[in-house]
Design an enzyme around this catalytic site. Structure first.
Site, PDB file in Angstrom:
ATOM      1  N   GLY A  30       0.811  -1.220   0.000  1.00  0.00           N
ATOM      2  CA  GLY A  30       0.000   0.000   0.000  1.00  0.00           C
ATOM      3  C   GLY A  30       0.839   1.263   0.000  1.00  0.00           C
ATOM      4  O   GLY A  30       2.027   1.225  -0.314  1.00  0.00           O
ATOM      5  N   GLU A  34       3.520   6.085  -8.087  1.00  0.00           N
ATOM      6  CA  GLU A  34       3.628   5.799  -9.527  1.00  0.00           C
ATOM      7  C   GLU A  34       4.407   4.512  -9.809  1.00  0.00           C
ATOM      8  O   GLU A  34       4.178   3.866 -10.832  1.00  0.00           O
ATOM      9  CB  GLU A  34       4.312   6.967 -10.246  1.00  0.00           C
ATOM     10  CG  GLU A  34       3.501   8.253 -10.271  1.00  0.00           C
ATOM     11  CD  GLU A  34       2.257   8.146 -11.149  1.00  0.00           C
ATOM     12  OE1 GLU A  34       2.306   7.432 -12.165  1.00  0.00           O
ATOM     13  OE2 GLU A  34       1.238   8.770 -10.790  1.00  0.00           O
ATOM     14  N   HIS A  36       4.260   1.655  -8.068  1.00  0.00           N
ATOM     15  CA  HIS A  36       3.266   0.575  -8.001  1.00  0.00           C
ATOM     16  C   HIS A  36       2.361   0.626  -9.240  1.00  0.00           C
ATOM     17  O   HIS A  36       2.036  -0.407  -9.829  1.00  0.00           O
ATOM     18  CB  HIS A  36       2.373   0.734  -6.770  1.00  0.00           C
ATOM     19  CG  HIS A  36       3.089   0.648  -5.452  1.00  0.00           C
ATOM     20  ND1 HIS A  36       3.169   1.692  -4.573  1.00  0.00           N
ATOM     21  CD2 HIS A  36       3.754  -0.380  -4.859  1.00  0.00           C
ATOM     22  CE1 HIS A  36       3.836   1.321  -3.487  1.00  0.00           C
ATOM     23  NE2 HIS A  36       4.200   0.071  -3.645  1.00  0.00           N
ATOM     24  N   LYS A 148      13.014  -2.490  -8.059  1.00  0.00           N
ATOM     25  CA  LYS A 148      13.355  -1.654  -6.895  1.00  0.00           C
ATOM     26  C   LYS A 148      13.833  -2.539  -5.750  1.00  0.00           C
ATOM     27  O   LYS A 148      14.805  -2.228  -5.068  1.00  0.00           O
ATOM     28  CB  LYS A 148      12.118  -0.845  -6.494  1.00  0.00           C
ATOM     29  CG  LYS A 148      12.191  -0.178  -5.146  1.00  0.00           C
ATOM     30  CD  LYS A 148      13.056   1.032  -5.230  1.00  0.00           C
ATOM     31  CE  LYS A 148      13.144   1.830  -3.958  1.00  0.00           C
ATOM     32  NZ  LYS A 148      12.949   1.162  -2.716  1.00  0.00           N
ATOM     33  N   SER A 184       9.444   5.417  -3.566  1.00  0.00           N
ATOM     34  CA  SER A 184       9.300   4.460  -2.467  1.00  0.00           C
ATOM     35  C   SER A 184       8.306   5.019  -1.465  1.00  0.00           C
ATOM     36  O   SER A 184       8.281   6.231  -1.226  1.00  0.00           O
ATOM     37  CB  SER A 184      10.660   4.263  -1.784  1.00  0.00           C
ATOM     38  OG  SER A 184      10.486   3.681  -0.508  1.00  0.00           O
ATOM     39  N   SER A 185       7.510   4.132  -0.882  1.00  0.00           N
ATOM     40  CA  SER A 185       6.568   4.586   0.147  1.00  0.00           C
ATOM     41  C   SER A 185       7.335   5.223   1.309  1.00  0.00           C
ATOM     42  O   SER A 185       6.824   6.110   1.991  1.00  0.00           O
ATOM     43  CB  SER A 185       5.743   3.414   0.675  1.00  0.00           C
ATOM     44  OG  SER A 185       5.139   2.727  -0.403  1.00  0.00           O
ATOM     45  N   ARG A 186       8.572   4.784   1.525  1.00  0.00           N
ATOM     46  CA  ARG A 186       9.354   5.304   2.649  1.00  0.00           C
ATOM     47  C   ARG A 186       9.917   6.695   2.381  1.00  0.00           C
ATOM     48  O   ARG A 186      10.371   7.360   3.319  1.00  0.00           O
ATOM     49  CB  ARG A 186      10.483   4.334   3.006  1.00  0.00           C
ATOM     50  CG  ARG A 186       9.973   3.047   3.657  1.00  0.00           C
ATOM     51  CD  ARG A 186      11.076   2.194   4.249  1.00  0.00           C
ATOM     52  NE  ARG A 186      10.546   1.124   5.069  1.00  0.00           N
ATOM     53  CZ  ARG A 186      10.394  -0.145   4.669  1.00  0.00           C
ATOM     54  NH1 ARG A 186      10.741  -0.504   3.448  1.00  0.00           N
ATOM     55  NH2 ARG A 186       9.900  -1.052   5.492  1.00  0.00           N
TER      56      ARG A 186
END
Ligand code: AMP
Length: 277
Positions: A30, A34, A36, A148, A184-186
């Site tokens: 989740g 972009e 994903h 990634k 990255s979500s992070r």
């Protein structure tokens, strides 16, 4: 219309209705970006139906890692999936995935001991266990993973080969912003100043082929490590040039396909990136 599935019963009912169709599957945790979405677009172009999972998998995080703080913007994620035209979202909770009494683990040997595995000892067992469960739950025709997480892609490909799982694993290129920073979500954890430093990571990796023209691999690795230190990263777990498939040290740079991979820290945020050479 996006079908949201939260229980195994509804998932299996959905799966039964898709019989005979090609199913593309994109597993995620989740906080969709972009990167994903580029995997989802590829899945859409190659399959009749696309299912995305959103599950922040507790067993792939160590106790000192960011499981509790990992972003979970589920409403926004649902909107993005609806807009891009995904057919189904599999969003189980932790108890649905790991009911009381769960005590099985799927583990790939060898490659999981290197790089990420050395710094995050139980991480890959958590990943292979959950991906194995997801594959059993969904039985996808094709599953899409980003380069990634390059080592993860190699580990999953190995698990699928070793266990004769009837799903084709498809690796997808890293989606970057204009500066080259891997999405990255992070990245959401980073301040504007830290983002400026983070943007240096890919340019250092990009310099690897040039460095290798004038020095050997060990020297090139040391040089990149020094430049990353000067760029302002707080800690460098590794920056290495490895065999692109096994991730073992390169024996003959003229004959092997190679990849440069790095893991670095900005304060409490750990970032990874990699590139083909
Ligand atoms: P995550 O939600 O971080 O577990 O990622 C889910 C999938 O998206 C994994 O296969 C990742 O490798 C992939 N992914 C994450 N970021 C990117 C990116 N910037 N470009 C391409 N794929 C990505």
């Amino acid at each position: 219309m996006l079908t949201v599935l939260k229980s195994l019963e509804t998932l299996w009912l959905w799966r039964e209705q898709q019989d005979g169709k090609d199913i593309g599957f994109v597993p995620t945790m989740g906080a969709l970006h972009e990167g994903h979405l580029s995997l989802i677009e590829k899945a859409k172009s190659e399959n009749d139906q696309v299912i995305v999972s959103i599950f922040v998998n507790p067993i792939q995080f160590a106790p000192n890692e960011d499981y509790d703080t990992y972003p979970r913007p589920l409403t926004k994620d649902r909107e993005k999936l609806e807009k891009i035209g995904v057919d189904a979202l599999w969003a189980p909770n932790a108890l649905e995935m790991y009911p009381e009494g769960f005590e099985t683990s799927v583990s790939v040997a060898g490659i999981t001991q290197l790089l990420e595995g050395a710094y995050r000892p139980h991480h890959f067992d958590g990943v292979t266990t959950v991906v194995n469960k997801l594959f059993n739950q969904i039985r996808p025709t094709r599953a899409y993973f980003g380069e990634k997480d390059y080592q993860q892609l190699q580990v999953i490909s190995k698990m699928v080969r070793d266990m004769n799982i009837n799903t084709k694993v498809i690796g997808c290129p890293i989606h970057r912003d204009k500066s080259g920073l891997a999405l990255s979500s992070r990245n959401a954890y980073l301040s504007p100043e830290q983002l400026d430093i983070a943007r240096r990571l890919n340019s250092v990796l990009k310099s690897a082929p040039d460095l290798m023209r004038t020095m050997d691999i060990a020297e090139a690795e040391t040089k990149m490590k020094n430049i990353l230190g000067q760029a302002g990263f707080d800690k460098i777990d590794y920056v290495v040039i490895r065999n692109a498939e096994t991730l073992k040290p390169v024996k003959n740079k003229r004959e092997e396909e190679m990849r440069v991979l790095a893991a670095v820290w900005l304060d409490k945020t750990r970032l990874i990136d990699n590139m083909g050479i």
